[in-house]
Scaffold this motif. Structure first.
Motif, short mmCIF file in Angstrom:
data_model
loop_
_atom_site.label_atom_id
_atom_site.label_comp_id
_atom_site.label_asym_id
_atom_site.label_seq_id
_atom_site.Cartn_x
_atom_site.Cartn_y
_atom_site.Cartn_z
N ARG A 62 0.94 -1.06 0.01
CA ARG A 62 0.03 0.03 0.20
C ARG A 62 0.89 1.19 0.00
O ARG A 62 0.57 2.13 -0.67
N LEU A 63 2.03 1.33 0.95
CA LEU A 63 2.79 2.37 1.11
C LEU A 63 3.60 2.71 -0.32
O LEU A 63 3.77 3.85 -0.69
N ARG A 64 4.02 1.57 -0.83
CA ARG A 64 4.86 1.66 -1.95
C ARG A 64 4.12 2.25 -3.37
O ARG A 64 4.53 2.95 -4.00
N LYS A 65 2.84 1.72 -3.19
CA LYS A 65 1.85 2.21 -4.05
C LYS A 65 1.67 3.66 -4.25
O LYS A 65 1.72 4.46 -5.20
N LEU A 66 1.23 4.27 -2.68
CA LEU A 66 1.10 5.75 -2.86
C LEU A 66 2.41 6.45 -3.09
O LEU A 66 2.44 7.49 -3.80
N SER A 91 -4.59 6.86 -3.96
CA SER A 91 -4.90 5.44 -4.65
C SER A 91 -6.14 5.05 -4.40
O SER A 91 -6.31 4.52 -3.18
N ASP A 92 -7.03 4.93 -5.21
CA ASP A 92 -8.42 4.49 -4.89
C ASP A 92 -8.77 5.27 -3.53
O ASP A 92 -9.56 4.34 -2.65
N GLY A 93 -8.86 6.49 -3.41
CA GLY A 93 -9.31 7.04 -2.24
C GLY A 93 -8.48 6.97 -1.18
O GLY A 93 -8.76 7.67 -0.08
#
Length: 417
Positions: free
Chosen positions: A102-106, A228-230
């Motif tokens: 999740r963090l990497r994606k953001l 990312s997706d809210g």
């Protein structure tokens, strides 16, 4: 039947051993690594199994069955719980699984090539300013006069911190980074580290509060914007990421720049080649990070019993991915010990890690190092080392502790460079 087909334990398979003192430098183990690589891609080292081959090292780094042990550097200091351990375990470096993804994606939405390219002018000005201070003397200590002072202004500019506060960031980073040291250190002070980290967190809180009402063109604003997706980053996560970027982007660049300058100085033909062909700067960065890396070891631990490379790694087995050895694997690199900045069409170096924890700041680090090497080779002619250049142990962030050089200066005005 299953037991018969189970590969032997990595500890009971009669693998060759490689012995070195925990204070050994990369240069100290080079001969042993050369010999060991001819016999086995995996050896038993002083701390457990070590992966020496390029292909196996790459595969372990990509294999989610091997993960970075939370707080592994603190455990080496005898700290296995408490507030500092918790902060390290919950950092981007310490997280794994869904939280890490999740963090990497953001964060990846903010850490774009655009974010690093807008720093080009700052990078150029910083390195030229540092060279201006030593150019007339005809000699300097690369470590203290250039490398040590180089990354902090750039990281602060990236985050949007004002110039008058750069020294604060340098002091905080210096203290907090001690938590990433593998070596037992008599100066290690958990209270001092937590105090520095708390001051950094408080500063970041103020920065975030200011940015929320007035977003600007810097990384912190980009992180606040990232969605990312809210989903958005929390204040705790923003604090953690800023500290992580400072730790990951400061000491690594300092040490790698010194290491890269040393190997270029010791190969004057390569220094001259880069001076004449600045377009090779990125290749010079890759080759110096392959040949003389500041990061040589990546720790991992087997999450469960893992079958890998024909052996069983029992759950909890501490594994060292020896990227220093892998980057000199003769099966991958022709004449692997030769330093040659004209090498090309080679597989990626493993110095930035791999898999889920591949270095987010790799592009920025490459840009900083390439610009520094370009300017140094243009402005300093015929440099040569004077005196010894001892290195720090390979089990920590390594590189020369001092690097005194003499040179003929071609003093150029930075604006005309």
């Amino acid at each position: 039947m299953n037991a018969i087909n189970t590969p032997p334990s990595v500890f009971d398979a009669g693998l060759p051993t490689i012995g070195y003192d925990l204070t050994a430098t990369p240069h100290d183990i080079l001969e042993d690594v050369r010999v060991a690589q001819l016999t086995s891609p995996i050896v038993i080292g002083p701390l457990g199994p070590e992966i020496l081959s390029y292909e196996m090292a790459r595969d372990v780094l990509r294999d989610n069955r091997f993960r970075l042990p939370p707080g592994v550097t603190l455990a080496a200091q005898g700290i296995t719980s408490g507030p500092l351990f918790d902060k390290m375990a919950n950092s981007l470096l310490g997280l794994d699984g869904e939280k890490h993804v999740r963090l990497r994606k953001l964060v990846s939405k903010a850490f774009t090539p655009r974010a690093t390219s807008r720093l080009q002018e700052t990078i150029h000005d910083v390195v030229n300013g540092l060279i201006d201070t030593v150019a007339d003397a005809g000699r300097c200590d690369v470590v203290t006069d250039i490398s040590y002072q180089y990354p902090t202004p750039i990281m602060c500019a990236l985050l949007g911190a004002p110039r008058e506060d750069w020294q604060l960031f340098a002091d905080w980073t210096e203290e907090v980074f001690k938590a990433l040291n593998f070596q037992p250190d008599v100066t290690f002070d958990e209270v001092a580290i937590m105090r520095a980290w708390g001051e950094l967190d408080a500063y970041v809180d103020d920065m975030v509060a200011a940015r929320r009402s007035n977003l600007t063109d810097d990384l912190l604003s980009d992180l606040i914007r990232a969605e990312s997706d809210g989903d958005r980053l929390t204040l705790d996560e923003l604090r953690m990421l800023v500290a992580g970027f400072l730790m990951a982007g400061t000491d690594t660049t300092r040490n790698q720049l010194s290491a890269s300058v040393q190997v270029l100085c010791e190969h004057p033909d390569q220094w001259a080649t880069l001076r004449e062909r600045p377009e090779l700067a990125m290749q010079a960065v890759e080759e110096s990070m392959r040949h003389s890396p500041a990061a040589c070891i990546v720790p991992r631990a087997a999450v469960d019993d893992v079958e890998f490379g024909g052996y069983t790694f029992p759950a909890g087995t501490f594994v060292l991915v020896n990227t220093f050895a892998a980057n000199r694997d003769p099966a991958i690199y022709d004449d692997a010990d030769r330093f040659d900045i004209t090498r090309n069409d080679l597989p990626p170096i493993l110095t930035f890690g791999g898999g889920a924890h591949y270095c987010l700041g790799a592009n920025l680090a490459r840009r900083e190092l390439a610009e520094a090497l370009t300017v140094l080779t243009r402005r300093l002619d015929a440099p040569h080392r004077v005196g010894p250049a001892p290195w720090k142990p390979l089990l920590e962030m390594t590189g020369p502790t001092t690097l005194s050089i003499e040179f003929t200066s071609e003093r150029l005005v930075a604006a005309d460079a």
